[in-house]
Structure formats: C-alpha cells, structure tokens
Design an enzyme around this catalytic site. Structure first.
Site: not given
Length: 400
Positions: A82, A344
């Site tokens: 991420c 995201h």
C-alpha cells in the site's frame, strides 16, 4: 543535496472497481497529463519515471506511461504494497535531490477487484504470513480472516486493553473522515454518517465495522518532482511545494516476532520514519497544519496519531474526542476523506496524499481548504513492510 519540489500533481476520481470506463493506461494518462499541465511542462522534460502499483504485471508501468510518451527514459516499477505510490515518490525525490536528474515523475495506479484483497499466489510464501502468524500467536486466535482486518482489528483490541480506548473513539475517526469527504469531488464515497451508523454497520473484525474500513478502488495519481535550479529557471517557485523531508523505512527486529500487535501493524516503522523526517526538515509536529495519513482502518489512524507524536502513547482516544484533528483543531487530519472514504487504489494512494497536500499548501483545496496551511505531513503504510513519512512546505510565492 539540492532542494526538491512538487511542481505538479494530478489524480483521477477514485471509484469502486469496475466503475471506470477505461483501463489503467487511460487512468495513468489522465493523472500524468494533469500533473504535467499543472507543472507547465511537457513529458519530454521528464528524465526518469517511477511507477507504483501492486496488482499488475511486470512492466505495467511502461505499458501505462507509453500512452503519454515514449522518450526512452528509465522507468522503474515499484511494488511496496500500500506504500507503492509514496515509495515511487521517494525514489523520484532521492534522484533529484542527489543531482542525478532535474525533473522526475512518480505515478501510481490500480485496477482492483471487488471484495477482500487476494492472498499470495498458490505455492509461494505469503509476504504477510509472518504478520498473520504473529497476530494469532499474540492474541491466541485461531479463527478470523487471514486478511488486513485481522491485523488491524487485533491492534485495536490491544489498544483498548492497554489504554482503555473505546469502540466509540475508533468509530469517531471514521465519522470525521466520512464528513471530510463530502467536500472532495474525487472521493469514492461522499456520504456523512452518524456515530451510531458507523458503529451499527456490519462488523468486519471487532472493533472494526465496514464504515471504519477502506474500500477497494480504481484510480491513478501522479506528481512531478523537480530540483531548485529547474524550478527557478522555469519560474515554478511561486507554486512549487517544497519537499522538506521524505523518509522511507522498513521493518526492524520485533516488528512481527515481538509481543505487540500495535508494533506488528507498523507503529515502530512510523515512529522511525517520523523521527527522521522531523529531524531532517527541522520541523516538529506542533508546526504541522494539515496531515494525510494511512487510515486503512480507523484503528490505524488512532494508533498513528501516537506514532507521529501528535500525542503521547495511549492518548489517541482523547485526541479524537477533543476535536484536535479536524477543522478548528490543532491539525486537520485527512481533509480528503482519507482511505476510508476517498478510496484506496493501492498504488495511487501515496501520490493522492501528495496531491491533496499540494493543493492544501497552495490554497487550492476548495471546500476542504485548511485555513492558513503552511506545513503538511504525509504518512503512507505498506505492511510487509514499508512506511513513508514526508513533510512539505508551502510555496514562497517568490521566484527571485
């Protein structure tokens, strides 16, 4: 080392998987095109490019950027979970700071599938396996999903047991971020929720509910990084945002073989990166005005308050209760809506944070503008692991 600046940023809307009409090269062309136009330069001015993504084939960065131009420049693909987008940004900044390039491009993208993130490929070691094993060993849990909610839910329960933090305090993080996203036209979700609605949404992994968890998303974002000489010669200093510090760190002993789920989900990496960034920039947390941090789950935002030095260990619950991390408080944290509400798309997230902070420091954030913002902080986490913490200063509005 030369001063480095973000000269231009761009991003697409962040949407639910499958809602974009185009594939990832089109998303990248939109985000990169916007960043180049924002900087007032052409792709031919870019000397190096770094592409951040997680769910893509090898050299997908080349496939993505070739729709913008093919100039023969080095293109490096970055996969740091991420934190891939911010890792690409850190590499671009490092190259320019060292004088190896005057202008570099960082871009990130993701086309994701709905639902939970896929696990490692069959027959291969799962990079997060030691983290799942560590969580289960610490908590004595044999059930639950082998997925991020297990890790961050366990960290939240540890915080509750150690410091008396309540489920309501974690939920208030999500209430805040959903409220902030209402003013963000690029956010995946723009609905406001009450505390009761957040708490009553389906449980993902206690104390986490669905409205306290980030979604999967499609999207892209980009940033143009330039050196001081380039910025001055092109007349960019009036709008360019200085990168005062940008630190990338990885796990240290004890991250997943210790006795704390809070440490296991990256609190130690965050403390290390933040300490280096504060020292490198000569800036302390009290001088920061606006923050974009990695709220993949509400528990992680609250834990990160402490790791960034916004409050003492155990003080995160009181901090969210006090209103110190929203408009009118000491800091505005996640004015974009954060990962929970903005979305995201893994490879794009760190660069979207950079874009939001650039707009905030220029006074271009519209209805979510933080009044008088002069110093900004970025925090982006990838388990496995990597953390990037950056500090940015507003333009001086002086090209002399």
């Amino acid at each position: 080392m030369t001063k480095t600046y973000v000269a231009g940023v761009g991003m697409t809307d962040f949407l639910r998987p499958g809602r974009h009409d185009h594939d990832y090269p089109d998303l990248v062309a939109e985000a990169v095109g916007a960043a180049l136009a924002d900087a007032g330069i052409a792709y031919e001015d870019v000397e190096h490019a770094f592409a951040g993504y997680v769910y893509g084939e090898s050299t997908a960065g080349q496939r993505a950027i070739y729709g913008v131009g093919r100039t023969g420049i080095p293109i490096v693909n970055v996969n740091n979970n991420c934190a891939s987008g911010s890792s690409a940004l850190a590499l671009a900044r490092q190259l320019v700071a060292a004088g190896a390039a005057d202008c570099a491009l960082a871009f990130g993208f993701e086309r994701m599938a709905p639902g939970s993130l896929p696990s490692a490929r069959a027959g291969q070691a799962d990079p997060l396996g030691p983290f799942y094993d560590g969580t289960r060993a610490i908590r004595g849990e044999n059930g639950g999903p082998a997925a991020p909610p297990l890790l961050f839910g366990a960290a939240g329960r540890e915080h509750m047991e150690r410091y008396g933090t309540t489920a309501e305090q974690f939920a208030r993080v999500a209430v805040k971020n959903h409220r902030h996203s209402v003013a963000n036209p690029r956010a995946q979700f723009r609905d406001e929720y009450s505390l009761a609605e957040v708490l009553d949404s389906p449980v993902v992994h206690a104390p986490l509910t669905r409205l306290q968890s980030c979604p999967t998303s499609d999207g892209a974002a980009a940033a143009v990084v330039v050196g001081e000489r380039f910025a001055r010669e092109r007349g960019l200093l009036g709008r360019a945002v200085e990168i005062a510090a940008l630190e990338l760190v990885t796990d240290r002993p004890g991250s997943y073989d210790g006795d704390s789920c809070i440490e296991l989900v990256g609190a130690g990496m965050t403390r290390d990166a933040a300490a280096r960034a504060y020292e490198g920039a000569g800036i302390g947390p009290a001088e920061v005005d606006v923050i974009e941090l990695h709220d993949c789950f509400s528990t992680n935002e609250l834990i990160t308050y402490e790791a960034l030095g916004l409050c003492a260990p155990g003080g995160g619950g009181e901090l969210i209760d006090s209103g110190a991390v929203t408009y009118g408080g000491e800091w505005v944290v996640n004015p974009s809506g954060g990962l929970i509400s903005k979305g995201h798309p893994l490879g794009a997230t760190g660069l979207a944070q950079c874009a939001e902070l650039t707009w905030q420091l220029r006074g271009e954030a519209g209805g979510r503008q933080v009044d008088g913002a002069r110093v900004a902080l970025q925090h982006n986490l990838g388990l496995g692991g990597a953390v990037v913490v950056g500090l940015y200063r507003a333009p001086e509005n002086d090209d002399e």
